[in-house]
Design a protein around this motif. Structure first.
Motif, PDB file in Angstrom:
ATOM      1  N   PHE A 149      17.556  49.255  14.700  1.00 11.58           N
ATOM      2  CA  PHE A 149      17.531  48.138  13.769  1.00 11.58           C
ATOM      3  C   PHE A 149      16.414  47.155  14.075  1.00 11.58           C
ATOM      4  O   PHE A 149      16.221  46.186  13.344  1.00 11.58           O
ATOM      5  CB  PHE A 149      18.884  47.419  13.752  1.00 11.58           C
ATOM      6  N   HIS A 150      15.666  47.395  15.164  1.00 11.95           N
ATOM      7  CA  HIS A 150      14.547  46.511  15.498  1.00 11.95           C
ATOM      8  C   HIS A 150      13.574  47.298  16.360  1.00 11.95           C
ATOM      9  O   HIS A 150      13.997  48.051  17.244  1.00 11.95           O
ATOM     10  CB  HIS A 150      15.056  45.279  16.248  1.00 11.95           C
ATOM     11  N   ARG A 151      12.254  47.134  16.118  1.00  5.14           N
ATOM     12  CA  ARG A 151      11.251  47.912  16.828  1.00  5.14           C
ATOM     13  C   ARG A 151      10.146  47.020  17.365  1.00  5.14           C
ATOM     14  O   ARG A 151       9.831  45.980  16.791  1.00  5.14           O
ATOM     15  CB  ARG A 151      10.640  48.975  15.904  1.00  5.14           C
ATOM     16  N   LEU A 152       9.572  47.454  18.487  1.00  4.92           N
ATOM     17  CA  LEU A 152       8.452  46.758  19.100  1.00  4.92           C
ATOM     18  C   LEU A 152       7.410  47.775  19.514  1.00  4.92           C
ATOM     19  O   LEU A 152       7.710  48.727  20.243  1.00  4.92           O
ATOM     20  CB  LEU A 152       8.918  45.978  20.342  1.00  4.92           C
ATOM     21  N   GLY A 153       6.175  47.585  19.048  1.00  5.46           N
ATOM     22  CA  GLY A 153       5.086  48.436  19.482  1.00  5.46           C
ATOM     23  C   GLY A 153       4.599  48.026  20.868  1.00  5.46           C
ATOM     24  O   GLY A 153       4.201  46.883  21.078  1.00  5.46           O
ATOM     25  N   HIS A 203       1.137  56.511  19.927  1.00  5.97           N
ATOM     26  CA  HIS A 203       1.766  55.188  20.051  1.00  5.97           C
ATOM     27  C   HIS A 203       2.982  55.291  20.952  1.00  5.97           C
ATOM     28  O   HIS A 203       3.563  56.369  21.134  1.00  5.97           O
ATOM     29  CB  HIS A 203       2.168  54.614  18.685  1.00  5.97           C
ATOM     30  N   ILE A 204       3.368  54.153  21.507  1.00  5.12           N
ATOM     31  CA  ILE A 204       4.608  54.011  22.263  1.00  5.12           C
ATOM     32  C   ILE A 204       5.362  52.841  21.654  1.00  5.12           C
ATOM     33  O   ILE A 204       4.818  51.742  21.518  1.00  5.12           O
ATOM     34  CB  ILE A 204       4.348  53.766  23.758  1.00  5.12           C
ATOM     35  N   THR A 205       6.607  53.078  21.283  1.00  2.05           N
ATOM     36  CA  THR A 205       7.408  52.079  20.584  1.00  2.05           C
ATOM     37  C   THR A 205       8.783  51.988  21.214  1.00  2.05           C
ATOM     38  O   THR A 205       9.372  52.994  21.595  1.00  2.05           O
ATOM     39  CB  THR A 205       7.552  52.446  19.090  1.00  2.05           C
ATOM     40  N   LEU A 206       9.292  50.764  21.308  1.00  4.07           N
ATOM     41  CA  LEU A 206      10.663  50.544  21.735  1.00  4.07           C
ATOM     42  C   LEU A 206      11.526  50.209  20.526  1.00  4.07           C
ATOM     43  O   LEU A 206      11.080  49.533  19.603  1.00  4.07           O
ATOM     44  CB  LEU A 206      10.745  49.391  22.741  1.00  4.07           C
ATOM     45  N   GLY A 207      12.761  50.682  20.534  1.00  5.25           N
ATOM     46  CA  GLY A 207      13.681  50.379  19.447  1.00  5.25           C
ATOM     47  C   GLY A 207      15.026  49.929  19.989  1.00  5.25           C
ATOM     48  O   GLY A 207      15.519  50.480  20.976  1.00  5.25           O
ATOM     49  N   ALA A 233       3.910  64.865  17.252  1.00  2.26           N
ATOM     50  CA  ALA A 233       5.251  65.153  17.768  1.00  2.26           C
ATOM     51  C   ALA A 233       5.798  63.858  18.361  1.00  2.26           C
ATOM     52  O   ALA A 233       5.087  63.134  19.056  1.00  2.26           O
ATOM     53  CB  ALA A 233       5.208  66.245  18.826  1.00  2.26           C
ATOM     54  N   VAL A 234       7.049  63.557  18.068  1.00  2.00           N
ATOM     55  CA  VAL A 234       7.654  62.310  18.526  1.00  2.00           C
ATOM     56  C   VAL A 234       8.831  62.633  19.431  1.00  2.00           C
ATOM     57  O   VAL A 234       9.722  63.399  19.058  1.00  2.00           O
ATOM     58  CB  VAL A 234       8.121  61.452  17.338  1.00  2.00           C
ATOM     59  N   ASP A 235       8.822  62.046  20.619  1.00  2.00           N
ATOM     60  CA  ASP A 235       9.937  62.195  21.534  1.00  2.00           C
ATOM     61  C   ASP A 235      10.661  60.858  21.598  1.00  2.00           C
ATOM     62  O   ASP A 235      10.084  59.837  21.985  1.00  2.00           O
ATOM     63  CB  ASP A 235       9.453  62.585  22.931  1.00  2.00           C
ATOM     64  N   LYS A 236      11.940  60.866  21.178  1.00  2.00           N
ATOM     65  CA  LYS A 236      12.773  59.678  21.272  1.00  2.00           C
ATOM     66  C   LYS A 236      13.613  59.807  22.527  1.00  2.00           C
ATOM     67  O   LYS A 236      14.556  60.577  22.576  1.00  2.00           O
ATOM     68  CB  LYS A 236      13.643  59.534  20.029  1.00  2.00           C
ATOM     69  N   GLY A 237      13.234  59.055  23.542  1.00  4.84           N
ATOM     70  CA  GLY A 237      13.827  59.216  24.855  1.00  4.84           C
ATOM     71  C   GLY A 237      15.259  58.729  24.939  1.00  4.84           C
ATOM     72  O   GLY A 237      15.876  58.290  23.971  1.00  4.84           O
ATOM     73  N   ASP A 238      15.800  58.816  26.144  1.00  5.86           N
ATOM     74  CA  ASP A 238      17.160  58.373  26.395  1.00  5.86           C
ATOM     75  C   ASP A 238      17.289  56.872  26.190  1.00  5.86           C
ATOM     76  O   ASP A 238      16.316  56.118  26.274  1.00  5.86           O
ATOM     77  CB  ASP A 238      17.577  58.719  27.826  1.00  5.86           C
ATOM     78  N   LEU A 239      18.540  56.428  25.974  1.00  3.51           N
ATOM     79  CA  LEU A 239      18.810  55.011  25.810  1.00  3.51           C
ATOM     80  C   LEU A 239      18.966  54.336  27.166  1.00  3.51           C
ATOM     81  O   LEU A 239      19.603  54.873  28.073  1.00  3.51           O
ATOM     82  CB  LEU A 239      20.086  54.794  25.002  1.00  3.51           C
ATOM     83  N   VAL A 266      18.150  50.224  24.472  1.00  2.00           N
ATOM     84  CA  VAL A 266      16.716  50.264  24.149  1.00  2.00           C
ATOM     85  C   VAL A 266      16.255  51.711  24.273  1.00  2.00           C
ATOM     86  O   VAL A 266      16.474  52.361  25.297  1.00  2.00           O
ATOM     87  CB  VAL A 266      15.901  49.363  25.097  1.00  2.00           C
ATOM     88  N   ARG A 267      15.610  52.209  23.234  1.00  2.00           N
ATOM     89  CA  ARG A 267      15.114  53.580  23.222  1.00  2.00           C
ATOM     90  C   ARG A 267      13.587  53.573  23.195  1.00  2.00           C
ATOM     91  O   ARG A 267      12.972  52.798  22.463  1.00  2.00           O
ATOM     92  CB  ARG A 267      15.651  54.328  22.007  1.00  2.00           C
ATOM     93  N   THR A 268      12.999  54.445  23.998  1.00  2.00           N
ATOM     94  CA  THR A 268      11.540  54.542  24.069  1.00  2.00           C
ATOM     95  C   THR A 268      11.063  55.747  23.268  1.00  2.00           C
ATOM     96  O   THR A 268      11.538  56.861  23.460  1.00  2.00           O
ATOM     97  CB  THR A 268      11.083  54.700  25.529  1.00  2.00           C
ATOM     98  N   GLU A 269      10.124  55.491  22.378  1.00  2.00           N
ATOM     99  CA  GLU A 269       9.582  56.543  21.512  1.00  2.00           C
ATOM    100  C   GLU A 269       8.106  56.746  21.837  1.00  2.00           C
ATOM    101  O   GLU A 269       7.322  55.790  21.843  1.00  2.00           O
ATOM    102  CB  GLU A 269       9.750  56.134  20.047  1.00  2.00           C
ATOM    103  N   VAL A 270       7.724  57.982  22.131  1.00  2.00           N
ATOM    104  CA  VAL A 270       6.340  58.334  22.450  1.00  2.00           C
ATOM    105  C   VAL A 270       5.876  59.390  21.458  1.00  2.00           C
ATOM    106  O   VAL A 270       6.565  60.402  21.250  1.00  2.00           O
ATOM    107  CB  VAL A 270       6.201  58.857  23.893  1.00  2.00           C
TER     108      VAL A 270
END
Length: 316
Positions: free
Chosen positions: A73-77, A49-53, A128-134, A119-123
Motif C-alpha cells: 500500500f506504500h512504496r519507496l524507491g 531498480h530497488i524498491t521497498l514496499g 525480472a523482479v524478485d519480491k523478497g521476504d518480508l 517491509v518487502r524489498t523488490e529488486v
C-alpha cells in the motif's frame, strides 16, 4: 543479519539481498531507517531498480463473500539503475516514511491480534523482479490514539479482534484504500444496550477522525440496529482531556440514541456528526470500533486497484 536471501528470480549465481532496519517499529507519520545490503553473485548484473514496499493484509468483500488479500500500500524507491559487480558488497541507506493512516499493529508493546505488517524489498534485473521476504515491523499508536485505546480499556471493554477492511468511509478523507477496525466486547455497564463496538482511526498530520460503530441490542418489540459516531480530534488534545470521561460519553450517547446524527464533541467543539462506510464493490457497511483490554487483552487473488497491489493471497 547475514546475506541469506538469494534472489531466486535471477537464477543460480545471482546476487543476494538483506534489508536491515535500524529499528523495526515506528508510529504513523514517523520514519523507518535502514539499509539494503547487496552482495554480487558469480557475474556482474545491471540492476534496474530497488524498491521497498509496505505490505499488509486486507479483508475484501466480493460477490462470493469476503476474502483476504495481501499486498503493498506504500512504496519507496531506494535506487534507480546501478551496476553490481561480481562479489561486490553494496549498502544503500533509506528513510521510509510511514503514511499517517498506517494501521496500528502493536499496543502496549504487544502484537495486536489480527494485524500483519512488513517491509518487502523488490529488486529488478533484466525485467525480472524478485519480491523478497518480508521484514516484520510494529506500528505503535500515536499519543492521542493511545489515550483513546487506554480509555476503552479502563472502561472495561475487552479486545475482540482487529483487521483491515477494503473500502472508504463516507464523509472522511482517506489516502489509503482501506481502514482499520478494532473490535471490542462491552463491559457490564453498557452490555444492556450494545453487543459490540468497532473503533476506526483515520489520521492526518493535524487531527484524528475517530469513527465508532455500535451494534445495538434489540428490545422486546424492536430489532437490533447499528449506531454511529464520528469525532474529529486534534493531536494537540491528547493531554488536555479526561479521555475516560470522553469515551464514556461517546458510548452512552450511542446507547441512548437511535442514530448519532450531529453528535456533539467531547467538549472541545471538534465533533462532527456523520456515518457510513462504503466497500469497494458498493456493499454497505459502516465503520466503527472500540479498543479494549489493557496489555494482556491485546494479546488474495487479484489486483484491487492502483494503490493496493495484491500479492497473491488466496481466498480463505
Amino acid at each position: 543479519m547475514g546475506f541469506k536471501k538469494m534472489l531466486g528470480a535471477f537464477g543460480v549465481g545471482g546476487p543476494s539481498v538483506d534489508t536491515v532496519l535500524a529499528e523495526p517499529s515506528g508510529r504513523p507519520g514517523g520514519t523507518l531507517t535502514g539499509t539494503v545490503n547487496l552482495v554480487g553473485g558469480s557475474h556482474d548484473v545491471e540492476i534496474e531498480h530497488i524498491t521497498l514496499g509496505l505490505v499488509t493484509r486486507v479483508e475484501v468483500e466480493g460477490g462470493q463473500g469476503e476474502y483476504g488479500a495481501t499486498g503493498e500500500f506504500h512504496r519507496l524507491g531506494v535506487s534507480g539503475p546501478l551496476r553490481l559487480a561480481e562479489k561486490q558488497e553494496l549498502s544503500l541507506p533509506f528513510q521510509l516514511v510511514l503514511p499517517w493512516e498506517t494501521p496500528i499493529t502493536a499496543v502496549y508493546g504487544q502484537h495486536l491480534r489480527g494485524m500483519t505488517m512488513g517491509v518487502r524489498t523488490e529488486v529488478a534485473i533484466a525485467r525480472a523482479v524478485d519480491k523478497g521476504d518480508l521484514d516484520p515491523i510494529a506500528v505503535h499508536p500515536l499519543p492521542l490514539q493511545e489515550r483513546i485505546l487506554d480509555a476503552f480499556a479502563r472502561l472495561g471493554f475487552q479486545f475482540k479482534h482487529a483487521d483491515l477492511e477494503y473500502g472508504r468511509i463516507a464523509g472522511v478523507q482517506q489516502s489509503l484504500p482501506f481502514y482499520q477496525e478494532i473490535e471490542y466486547y462491552p463491559p457490564a455497564q453498557y452490555a444492556h444496550g450494545v453487543n459490540e463496538v468497532e473503533l476506526t482511526f483515520v489520521t492526518n498530520p493535524h487531527t484524528v477522525e475517530v469513527v465508532l460503530e455500535f451494534d445495538k441490542r434489540g428490545g422486546m418489540f424492536s430489532g437490533g440496529h447499528d449506531a454511529y459516531g464520528r469525532y474529529t480530534v486534534p493531536h494537540s488534545d491528547a493531554d488536555t482531556a479526561d479521555w475516560v470521561q470522553v469515551v464514556d460519553g461517546w458510548v452512552r450517547e450511542a446507547v441512548t440514541q437511535h442514530q448519532s446524527y450531529g453528535v456533539p464533541a467531547y467538549g472541545g467543539g471538534h465533533g462532527h456528526g456523520g456515518h457510513g462506510r462504503g466497500h469497494g464493490s458498493g456493499m454497505g457497511g459502516m465503520v466503527a470500533g472500540v479498543a479494549g483490554g489493557m496489555a494482556a487483552g491485546y494479546l488474495a487473488g487479484e489486483v484491487i486497484d492502483e494503490v493496493f497491489e495484491d500479492d497473491g493471497g488466496g481466498e480463505e
